[in-house]
Design an enzyme around this catalytic site. Sequence first.
Site, PDB file in Angstrom:
ATOM      1  NE  ARG A  97     -16.859   5.196  11.175  1.00 54.24           N
ATOM      2  CZ  ARG A  97     -15.742   4.552  10.826  1.00 54.24           C
ATOM      3  NH1 ARG A  97     -14.580   5.140  10.983  1.00 54.24           N
ATOM      4  NH2 ARG A  97     -15.786   3.335  10.341  1.00 54.24           N
ATOM      5  CE  LYS A 198     -16.214   3.219   6.459  1.00 55.24           C
ATOM      6  NZ  LYS A 198     -15.132   3.712   5.630  1.00 55.24           N
ATOM      7  CD  GLU A 234     -10.194  10.349   4.688  1.00 62.44           C
ATOM      8  OE1 GLU A 234     -10.168   9.237   5.224  1.00 62.44           O
ATOM      9  OE2 GLU A 234     -11.142  11.142   4.817  1.00 62.44           O
TER      10      GLU A 234
HETATM   11  C1  COI Z   1     -12.844   0.038   5.596  1.00 60.75           C
HETATM   12  O1  COI Z   1     -11.668   0.123   5.953  1.00 60.75           O
HETATM   13  O2  COI Z   1     -13.681  -0.645   6.213  1.00 60.75           O
HETATM   14  C2  COI Z   1     -13.314   0.815   4.459  1.00 60.75           C
HETATM   15  O3  COI Z   1     -14.344   1.380   4.533  1.00 60.75           O
HETATM   16  C3  COI Z   1     -12.540   0.825   3.223  1.00 60.75           C
HETATM   17  C4  COI Z   1     -13.245   0.172   2.098  1.00 60.75           C
HETATM   18  C5  COI Z   1     -12.915   0.834   0.820  1.00 60.75           C
HETATM   19  C6  COI Z   1     -12.937  -1.288   2.046  1.00 60.75           C
END
Ligand code: COI
Length: 361
Positions: A97, A198, A234
Amino acid sequence: MAPSAQSLPTSVSDEKYANVKWEELGFGFYRTDSMYVAKCKHGESFQEGKIVPYADLQISPCSAVLNYGQGLYEGLKAYRTEDGRIMLFRPDQNALRLQSGAHRLCMPCPSVDQFVSAVKQVVLANKKWIPPPGRGTLYLRSVLFGSGPILGSFPVSEYTFTMFACPVGRYHSDNAGLNLKIEDKFRRAFPGGTGGVKSITNYSPVWITVAEAKAQGFSDVLFLDAATGKNVEELYASNVFIVKGNVVSTPEISGTILPGITRKCIIELTRDFGYKVEERVVPVEDLLDAEEVFCSGTAAIVTTIASVTFKDKKTGFKTGDKTLAAKLFATLTDIQLGRVEDKNGWTVEIDRCHQCETLKL
Ligand code: COI
């Protein structure tokens, strides 16, 4: 500048735990011992990085990440099993990803092997911070960003890949189920944007609405699609699923929602349980008509949603031990904690001896 590798832990066979009140762990920053840093010049490939003591990084005020948000992150966890093993969960998926995001944001990226090796090194170097079995996990946060200066024209001259670790407990503290606000003004992502990778820029732009919802007593926010404002996408940082009868539905991957790794596992597990799973457009009305709703993510794991409030009207859903969410949470965490056979080959055990030798830790 990153400090040198001198004060590394000398032995990974030291079983001692760090001085942490494990029962009080939430999901927040915790300074641990060591981190990983690798750098790459434009036009070159990432080489093996180094484990160094955890410290601030020195960065140009004109860097691409500070000025233009050129950055991506990944989050994954290391688990300590009852019989003393240390496990990772699908680290290759985070690596892949990250590669897709790096392509989108015009950055070079560590290979899958480099990424997974970095994860193992960071875990071993911070081993005493891995919570006791069942008391939490060690969250690994990697960030890939443009560290070189850029004012007008790109490409950027230098990129940095870093990874650190924090012991964490549950992300959401509402054990009885989340109470969500469906946001109908602000949007998280738009078609053709970066919602499907991301990017660090996907998060703080919606803090305004998450903060407002929390101030109103909600646990989190569920976002709608930007194109029509009619379909669910989401939560702030987790994917959403709805259950009606034998059918489980979740928004399809169309570039505006994050292709969650936990989401992918849930689709497989749910099909194995005998449900029909649909990845499709999910209108708000379908969610309001569902029997059960839950969300998934690395941090969130699988969390039941007790209610949603849309345009001031609250709708409640099934919660408790008999929900699909409860079954999925138990199954997933049993696999992650090595309590049941991992038939899907999702877990990766960090072999202490082999890794100690290879990494010279
Ligand atoms: C994750 O679940 O790793 C995320 O990226 C959420 C984050 C806001 C802690």
